[in-house]
Write a protein that holds these residues in place. Structure first.
Motif, PDB file in Angstrom:
ATOM      1  N   LEU A  27     -12.775  47.260   6.905  1.00  0.00           N
ATOM      2  CA  LEU A  27     -13.115  46.041   5.101  1.00  0.00           C
ATOM      3  C   LEU A  27     -11.581  45.390   5.228  1.00  0.00           C
ATOM      4  O   LEU A  27     -11.415  44.311   5.566  1.00  0.00           O
ATOM      5  CB  LEU A  27     -13.496  46.893   3.833  1.00  0.00           C
ATOM      6  CG  LEU A  27     -13.798  45.342   3.158  1.00  0.00           C
ATOM      7  CD1 LEU A  27     -14.286  44.231   3.449  1.00  0.00           C
ATOM      8  CD2 LEU A  27     -14.305  45.852   1.828  1.00  0.00           C
ATOM      9  N   ILE A  28     -10.271  46.473   5.137  1.00  0.00           N
ATOM     10  CA  ILE A  28      -9.100  45.946   5.030  1.00  0.00           C
ATOM     11  C   ILE A  28      -8.844  45.122   6.123  1.00  0.00           C
ATOM     12  O   ILE A  28      -8.020  44.095   6.534  1.00  0.00           O
ATOM     13  CB  ILE A  28      -8.387  46.875   4.611  1.00  0.00           C
ATOM     14  CG1 ILE A  28      -8.325  47.327   3.054  1.00  0.00           C
ATOM     15  CG2 ILE A  28      -7.015  46.691   4.774  1.00  0.00           C
ATOM     16  CD1 ILE A  28      -8.353  48.585   3.133  1.00  0.00           C
ATOM     17  N   ASP A  29      -9.074  46.360   7.345  1.00  0.00           N
ATOM     18  CA  ASP A  29      -8.671  45.762   8.781  1.00  0.00           C
ATOM     19  C   ASP A  29      -9.287  43.899   8.621  1.00  0.00           C
ATOM     20  O   ASP A  29      -8.506  43.098  10.025  1.00  0.00           O
ATOM     21  CB  ASP A  29      -9.121  46.500  10.124  1.00  0.00           C
ATOM     22  CG  ASP A  29      -8.435  47.833  10.107  1.00  0.00           C
ATOM     23  OD1 ASP A  29      -6.956  47.644   9.656  1.00  0.00           O
ATOM     24  OD2 ASP A  29      -8.722  48.851  10.622  1.00  0.00           O
ATOM     25  N   ASP A  30     -10.378  43.764   9.142  1.00  0.00           N
ATOM     26  CA  ASP A  30     -10.890  42.585   8.832  1.00  0.00           C
ATOM     27  C   ASP A  30     -10.326  41.930   8.321  1.00  0.00           C
ATOM     28  O   ASP A  30     -10.761  40.534   9.020  1.00  0.00           O
ATOM     29  CB  ASP A  30     -12.681  42.675   8.876  1.00  0.00           C
ATOM     30  CG  ASP A  30     -13.425  41.326   9.321  1.00  0.00           C
ATOM     31  OD1 ASP A  30     -13.719  41.370  10.100  1.00  0.00           O
ATOM     32  OD2 ASP A  30     -13.909  40.825   8.236  1.00  0.00           O
ATOM     33  N   TYR A  31     -10.668  42.144   7.262  1.00  0.00           N
ATOM     34  CA  TYR A  31      -9.313  40.737   6.190  1.00  0.00           C
ATOM     35  C   TYR A  31      -8.187  40.615   7.073  1.00  0.00           C
ATOM     36  O   TYR A  31      -7.417  38.942   7.015  1.00  0.00           O
ATOM     37  CB  TYR A  31      -9.651  40.932   4.688  1.00  0.00           C
ATOM     38  CG  TYR A  31     -10.764  41.213   3.554  1.00  0.00           C
ATOM     39  CD1 TYR A  31     -10.748  39.997   4.293  1.00  0.00           C
ATOM     40  CD2 TYR A  31     -11.171  42.117   2.922  1.00  0.00           C
ATOM     41  CE1 TYR A  31     -12.051  40.053   2.830  1.00  0.00           C
ATOM     42  CE2 TYR A  31     -11.800  42.134   2.171  1.00  0.00           C
ATOM     43  CZ  TYR A  31     -12.580  41.150   2.117  1.00  0.00           C
ATOM     44  OH  TYR A  31     -14.007  40.333   1.684  1.00  0.00           O
ATOM     45  N   CYS A  32      -7.506  41.497   7.230  1.00  0.00           N
ATOM     46  CA  CYS A  32      -5.626  41.401   7.731  1.00  0.00           C
ATOM     47  C   CYS A  32      -6.763  40.283   9.375  1.00  0.00           C
ATOM     48  O   CYS A  32      -5.290  39.890   9.219  1.00  0.00           O
ATOM     49  CB  CYS A  32      -5.688  42.804   8.313  1.00  0.00           C
ATOM     50  SG  CYS A  32      -5.089  43.205   6.888  1.00  0.00           S
ATOM     51  N   PHE A  33      -7.807  40.590  10.116  1.00  0.00           N
ATOM     52  CA  PHE A  33      -7.305  40.670  10.972  1.00  0.00           C
ATOM     53  C   PHE A  33      -7.642  38.506  10.960  1.00  0.00           C
ATOM     54  O   PHE A  33      -7.934  37.734  11.738  1.00  0.00           O
ATOM     55  CB  PHE A  33      -8.942  40.464  12.002  1.00  0.00           C
ATOM     56  CG  PHE A  33      -9.104  40.359  13.207  1.00  0.00           C
ATOM     57  CD1 PHE A  33      -8.535  40.087  14.114  1.00  0.00           C
ATOM     58  CD2 PHE A  33     -10.474  39.511  13.125  1.00  0.00           C
ATOM     59  CE1 PHE A  33      -8.973  39.599  15.385  1.00  0.00           C
ATOM     60  CE2 PHE A  33     -10.489  38.120  14.294  1.00  0.00           C
ATOM     61  CZ  PHE A  33      -9.894  38.293  15.531  1.00  0.00           C
ATOM     62  N   ARG A  34      -8.560  38.193  10.063  1.00  0.00           N
ATOM     63  CA  ARG A  34      -9.183  36.775   9.121  1.00  0.00           C
ATOM     64  C   ARG A  34      -7.919  36.266   8.628  1.00  0.00           C
ATOM     65  O   ARG A  34      -7.845  35.383   8.233  1.00  0.00           O
ATOM     66  CB  ARG A  34     -10.558  37.075   8.377  1.00  0.00           C
ATOM     67  CG  ARG A  34     -11.498  37.792   9.385  1.00  0.00           C
ATOM     68  CD  ARG A  34     -12.466  37.791   7.934  1.00  0.00           C
ATOM     69  NE  ARG A  34     -14.251  38.648   8.847  1.00  0.00           N
ATOM     70  CZ  ARG A  34     -14.973  37.573   8.903  1.00  0.00           C
ATOM     71  NH1 ARG A  34     -15.282  36.542   8.061  1.00  0.00           N
ATOM     72  NH2 ARG A  34     -15.907  38.325   9.064  1.00  0.00           N
ATOM     73  N   GLY A  66      -0.758  43.951   8.987  1.00  0.00           N
ATOM     74  CA  GLY A  66      -2.170  42.882   8.207  1.00  0.00           C
ATOM     75  C   GLY A  66      -0.039  41.956   7.908  1.00  0.00           C
ATOM     76  O   GLY A  66      -0.442  41.305   8.677  1.00  0.00           O
ATOM     77  N   TYR A  67       0.117  42.933   7.270  1.00  0.00           N
ATOM     78  CA  TYR A  67       1.240  41.417   6.455  1.00  0.00           C
ATOM     79  C   TYR A  67       2.166  41.298   8.035  1.00  0.00           C
ATOM     80  O   TYR A  67       3.179  40.698   8.142  1.00  0.00           O
ATOM     81  CB  TYR A  67       2.173  42.427   5.804  1.00  0.00           C
ATOM     82  CG  TYR A  67       1.247  42.482   4.440  1.00  0.00           C
ATOM     83  CD1 TYR A  67       1.354  40.761   3.523  1.00  0.00           C
ATOM     84  CD2 TYR A  67       0.869  43.437   3.581  1.00  0.00           C
ATOM     85  CE1 TYR A  67       0.322  40.621   2.539  1.00  0.00           C
ATOM     86  CE2 TYR A  67       0.557  43.373   2.833  1.00  0.00           C
ATOM     87  CZ  TYR A  67       0.221  42.002   1.911  1.00  0.00           C
ATOM     88  OH  TYR A  67      -0.750  42.334   0.134  1.00  0.00           O
ATOM     89  N   MET A  68       2.274  42.699   8.422  1.00  0.00           N
ATOM     90  CA  MET A  68       3.497  42.477   9.500  1.00  0.00           C
ATOM     91  C   MET A  68       3.027  41.876  10.629  1.00  0.00           C
ATOM     92  O   MET A  68       3.415  40.621  10.932  1.00  0.00           O
ATOM     93  CB  MET A  68       3.622  43.628  10.101  1.00  0.00           C
ATOM     94  CG  MET A  68       4.272  44.467   9.705  1.00  0.00           C
ATOM     95  SD  MET A  68       6.628  44.400   9.125  1.00  0.00           S
ATOM     96  CE  MET A  68       7.207  44.158  10.321  1.00  0.00           C
TER      97      MET A  68
END
Length: 110
Positions: A27-34, A66-68
């Motif tokens: 979920l976190i990876d997907d939000y970061c990707f988006r 994701g922040y990076m």
């Protein structure tokens, strides 16, 4: 991750149901990707509050990465500080996510 899946996972978090490490990270990876970093951070914050994350380091690492990628360096470093404050050990994945920093900035998290 299909949008419908997000709603199911978010409902589980909201109602205190336990999520697996894999679900959390996906979920976190997907939000970061988006590019939805605020939603990704909200998920991890809720999970920390409810103590429903079996392996918090992997979720933090996904968010730091994701922040990076979003060039939000200050937030990535604040998150690393939060990890340290909560006793979450930095690992190889955390360091990989921070690898693009110049040594001067990287030293401030040591």
């Amino acid at each position: 991750m299909p949008e419908g899946s997000h709603k199911v996972v978010e409902a589980k978090v909201k109602y205190g149901m336990e999520l697996s490490k894999i679900t959390c990270t996906m979920l976190i990876d997907d939000y970061c990707f988006r590019g939805k970093m605020d939603k990704a951070k909200k998920v991890i914050d809720l999970m920390v509050i409810k103590d429903h994350v079996p392996d918090i380091a992997s979720c933090y690492n996904a968010l730091v990465n994701g922040y990076m990628q979003a060039k939000r360096i200050g937030e990535a470093l604040r998150l690393v500080e939060e990890m340290i404050e909560q006793g979450v050990m930095l690992d190889v994945e955390t360091l990989k996510a921070l690898s693009g920093l110049r040594p001067k900035k990287a030293c401030c998290i040591c």
